[in-house]
Enzyme design. Structure first.
Site, mmCIF file in Angstrom:
data_model
loop_
_atom_site.group_PDB
_atom_site.id
_atom_site.type_symbol
_atom_site.label_atom_id
_atom_site.label_comp_id
_atom_site.label_asym_id
_atom_site.label_seq_id
_atom_site.Cartn_x
_atom_site.Cartn_y
_atom_site.Cartn_z
ATOM 1 N N GLU A 174 0.835 -1.184 -0.246
ATOM 2 C CA GLU A 174 0.012 0.067 -0.133
ATOM 3 C C GLU A 174 0.832 1.231 0.041
ATOM 4 O OE1 GLU A 174 -3.296 0.378 -0.320
ATOM 5 O OE2 GLU A 174 -3.373 -1.817 -0.666
ATOM 6 N N CYS A 189 -11.823 3.493 -15.011
ATOM 7 C CA CYS A 189 -12.512 5.092 -14.968
ATOM 8 C C CYS A 189 -11.281 5.778 -15.036
ATOM 9 C CB CYS A 189 -12.909 4.951 -13.674
ATOM 10 S SG CYS A 189 -14.183 6.682 -13.622
ATOM 11 N N CYS A 218 -16.018 3.697 -20.401
ATOM 12 C CA CYS A 218 -17.243 3.568 -19.964
ATOM 13 C C CYS A 218 -18.104 2.310 -20.288
ATOM 14 C CB CYS A 218 -18.119 4.678 -20.002
ATOM 15 S SG CYS A 218 -17.457 6.160 -19.379
ATOM 16 N N CYS A 269 -17.321 -0.682 -17.885
ATOM 17 C CA CYS A 269 -17.540 -0.371 -16.710
ATOM 18 C C CYS A 269 -18.926 -1.026 -16.243
ATOM 19 C CB CYS A 269 -17.744 1.084 -16.227
ATOM 20 S SG CYS A 269 -17.901 1.522 -14.391
ATOM 21 N N CYS A 279 -24.416 5.247 -13.725
ATOM 22 C CA CYS A 279 -23.448 6.307 -13.572
ATOM 23 C C CYS A 279 -24.058 7.676 -13.922
ATOM 24 C CB CYS A 279 -22.199 6.166 -14.320
ATOM 25 S SG CYS A 279 -20.832 7.399 -14.396
#
Length: 351
Positions: free
Chosen positions: A35, A190, A197, A200, A206
């Site tokens: 991370e 994205c 799109c 997605c 959206c």
């Protein structure tokens, strides 16, 4: 499970990233390492560093008991070195105050150097399966577009709204898959400039897509002109050795080895004349090297000074050392300094 979570989890199982080296682990230490490395750094770049870092420091205790120089050496080339310094400090904190046991609560995690709200949430999700939101850069963009949140991310009200949305949509179950799905969608679908799109799983609901605002949401922060700063570096060479000095902990490349710097070519020349004039065999300038930081552009102006083989080594500057070429490349040095050595000075020298 909320509708958005259900769609994200299903998409992640089929199309998401499921074979990354830190996935499937329940040990918080390697998850923490990944991370931190992934902050402002792409996955492909991180993987090699991650694997080498874990070989050298396989646990929190081994990291905390190592020297900062060793840690920076392993981090060398990954950039944003404050991350490595903070990890070292955090590991020492865990050893000193927590008996080497990695924290498992939000409050304890965010108390450690370098761990903020989103990083703490990711560790709690992936290591412990706890229900916590995340909001890294990619997820901010994803939520801003999906809910059509118009405004700059640096606006505290906008940021608070996005955090609220992130909290509201964390599912009760499959939290690991959901969180990874958000990261995968933000990074690969994205995208900032040309969101895909069609791929997605959230395109049917959206709001930015519905209102045809995917190119304007999120609102881009107006960038000011990036300033340019020059620095003049002295590369002293004698008997296949380089003189290098350790940089201050604070500031760019903190704690790393680099070549001595001067504010101008005149200052560099004056140093050579007053300290080394009787020892210098040859001097010449190398081509300028440009290195871009997020907030300014650094132009490095290098001068090579070769010292007569018969001369004694000049007394190094305070904090400086003489290193063989290969040792210098293998040390904790910034990427542009390594480039100077391996590409411009001694092409046969490899890290």
């Amino acid at each position: 499970m909320t509708n958005i979570a259900d769609q994200v989890v299903k998409w992640q199982a089929k199309y998401g990233r499921n074979k990354l080296p830190w996935q499937g682990k329940k040990d918080p230490y390697p998850i923490w390492v990944s991370e931190i490395m992934l902050q402002q750094t792409g996955v492909k770049t991180v993987i090699k560093y991650y694997e080498n870092f874990l070989k050298r420091f396989p646990s929190t205790v081994s990291l905390g008991n190592s020297s900062l120089d060793d840690v920076l050496q392993q981090w060398s080339g990954l950039g944003l070195y404050r991350r490595a310094r903070n990890m070292h400090l955090a590991a020492q904190d865990i050893i000193k105050f927590r008996n080497g046991i990695f924290p498992d609560t939000y409050e304890d995690l965010v108390s450690l150097p370098g761990i903020g709200r989103s990083t703490a949430g990711a560790i709690l999700v992936f290591a412990y399966g706890k229900k916590y939101p995340i909001l890294d850069g990619n997820v901010k963009r994803l939520f801003a577009r999906y809910f059509c949140v118009e405004g700059e991310f640096r606006d505290s009200k906008i940021l608070k709204k996005l955090w609220n949305l992130s909290e509201l949509n964390v599912p009760e179950n499959s939290v690991r898959e959901y969180t990874q799905g958000l990261m995968d969608l933000g990074a690969g679908v994205c995208s900032p400039k040309r969101p895909n799109c069609k791929r997605c799983p959230l395109n049917a609901t959206c709001k930015s897509l519905l209102y045809k605002k995917t190119s304007t949401v999120p609102v881009k922060t107006k960038k000011s002109a990036i300033p340019t700063r020059e620095t003049f570096m002295l590369i002293l060479i004698k008997n296949q050795k380089l003189m290098m000095e350790k940089r201050p902990i604070e500031g760019i490349w903190g704690g790393l080895l680099s070549f001595p710097e001067f504010i101008s070519q005149e200052a560099l020349n004056a140093y050579l004349i007053s300290n080394l004039s009787f020892k210098i065999k040859t001097t010449h300038k190398l081509a300028r090297l440009v290195h871009n930081f997020s907030h300014y552009r650094l132009v490095i102006c290098p001068t090579i000074a070769k010292i007569n083989v018969l001369s004694k080594y000049p007394r190094p500057l305070e904090g400086a050392v003489w290193l063989e070429f290969a040792d210098a490349v293998g040390s904790a040095i910034p990427a542009p300094i390594r480039q100077l050595i391996t590409k411009n000075l001694f092409p046969k020298t490899k890290p």
